[in-house]
Design a protein around this motif. Sequence first.
Motif, PDB file in Angstrom:
ATOM      1  N   SER A  40      29.733 -17.504  75.980  1.00  0.00           N
ATOM      2  CA  SER A  40      30.068 -16.192  75.453  1.00  0.00           C
ATOM      3  C   SER A  40      30.705 -15.370  76.563  1.00  0.00           C
ATOM      4  CB  SER A  40      28.813 -15.483  74.936  1.00  0.00           C
ATOM      5  OG  SER A  40      29.145 -14.204  74.410  1.00  0.00           O
ATOM      6  N   ASN A  41      31.384 -14.322  76.159  1.00  0.00           N
ATOM      7  CA  ASN A  41      32.006 -13.435  77.130  1.00  0.00           C
ATOM      8  C   ASN A  41      31.020 -12.395  77.660  1.00  0.00           C
ATOM      9  OD1 ASN A  41      31.901 -12.145  74.640  1.00  0.00           O
ATOM     10  ND2 ASN A  41      33.754 -10.945  75.025  1.00  0.00           N
ATOM     11  N   LYS A  42      29.779 -12.378  77.113  1.00  0.00           N
ATOM     12  CA  LYS A  42      28.757 -11.455  77.602  1.00  0.00           C
ATOM     13  C   LYS A  42      27.380 -11.914  77.151  1.00  0.00           C
ATOM     14  CE  LYS A  42      27.838  -7.786  74.767  1.00  0.00           C
ATOM     15  NZ  LYS A  42      27.887  -6.484  74.186  1.00  0.00           N
ATOM     16  N   LEU A 115      29.525 -19.990  63.275  1.00  0.00           N
ATOM     17  CA  LEU A 115      29.539 -18.893  64.246  1.00  0.00           C
ATOM     18  C   LEU A 115      30.561 -17.822  63.869  1.00  0.00           C
ATOM     19  CD1 LEU A 115      29.210 -20.836  67.623  1.00  0.00           C
ATOM     20  CD2 LEU A 115      27.459 -19.417  66.518  1.00  0.00           C
ATOM     21  N   LYS A 116      31.728 -18.263  63.423  1.00  0.00           N
ATOM     22  CA  LYS A 116      32.775 -17.301  63.038  1.00  0.00           C
ATOM     23  C   LYS A 116      32.383 -16.474  61.823  1.00  0.00           C
ATOM     24  CE  LYS A 116      36.739 -19.700  65.018  1.00  0.00           C
ATOM     25  NZ  LYS A 116      37.876 -20.584  64.758  1.00  0.00           N
ATOM     26  N   ASN A 117      31.442 -16.979  61.036  1.00  0.00           N
ATOM     27  CA  ASN A 117      31.030 -16.280  59.818  1.00  0.00           C
ATOM     28  C   ASN A 117      29.600 -15.747  59.901  1.00  0.00           C
ATOM     29  OD1 ASN A 117      33.304 -16.617  57.732  1.00  0.00           O
ATOM     30  ND2 ASN A 117      33.164 -18.605  58.734  1.00  0.00           N
ATOM     31  N   GLY A 123      23.781  -7.399  70.052  1.00  0.00           N
ATOM     32  CA  GLY A 123      24.700  -7.175  71.162  1.00  0.00           C
ATOM     33  C   GLY A 123      25.374  -8.426  71.683  1.00  0.00           C
ATOM     34  N   GLU A 124      25.372  -9.489  70.858  1.00  0.00           N
ATOM     35  CA  GLU A 124      26.012 -10.732  71.275  1.00  0.00           C
ATOM     36  C   GLU A 124      27.499 -10.507  71.494  1.00  0.00           C
ATOM     37  OE1 GLU A 124      22.420 -11.937  68.892  1.00  0.00           O
ATOM     38  OE2 GLU A 124      24.035 -10.504  68.604  1.00  0.00           O
ATOM     39  N   GLY A 125      28.063 -11.287  72.392  1.00  0.00           N
ATOM     40  CA  GLY A 125      29.502 -11.233  72.624  1.00  0.00           C
ATOM     41  C   GLY A 125      30.220 -12.188  71.697  1.00  0.00           C
ATOM     42  N   ASP A 126      31.312 -12.727  72.171  1.00  0.00           N
ATOM     43  CA  ASP A 126      32.107 -13.695  71.419  1.00  0.00           C
ATOM     44  C   ASP A 126      31.516 -15.086  71.659  1.00  0.00           C
ATOM     45  OD1 ASP A 126      34.111 -14.871  69.946  1.00  0.00           O
ATOM     46  OD2 ASP A 126      35.597 -14.791  71.558  1.00  0.00           O
TER      47      ASP A 126
END
Length: 181
Positions: A40-42, A115-117, A123-126
């Motif tokens: 993830s990005n964060k 994951l996309k849906n 507060g999860e990122g991408d």
Amino acid sequence: MIIRKKFKFEGAHIVRNCSTKRCKTSIHGHSYKVELFFTSNKLDNGYMILDFGLTKKHIKNIIDSFDHAYSLWAEESEEFKNFFKTNSLRWIEMPVSPSAESYSLMFLKFIDHILKNTKFSNGEGDVKVTSVRVHETKTGYAEAFLSDINLIELDIKKVVFSDEIINEWKNKDELLKILSV
């Protein structure tokens, strides 16, 4: 940063058109181990990429679908497919021959789609699945990376799960809705 979640299932198949006679002509089974790698990005509010508890909602359902099930290639003869569908409650019909490589790509596509849906709320990122590793034996595995996702044409909507498998899914209606998007 990468995190890994491991699942397992006992499954049977025939891998048609492969080189090994036993593998392409005889039903056989394996004790599969499936490793999922996420990034993830964060980090979320719990300082995690993805709470592993969230993988139990839909991702576990998909992988567990293959436990004690026969993976049936859609290109088999109608007689062969009907035999399994008549004599086994747990079967999955796949649009690709069920090799470890196909499983890794198919699971990658399913998880990427899930994951996309998924609407995250902590507060999860991408969050992305970066790869899926499917151990077919103690000495061999196939690993599909996100960059491999289109190596084969595989529409997850063409993967058919038996009614018995679908009825065992937790959050069945929600998962069916996600898979139909």
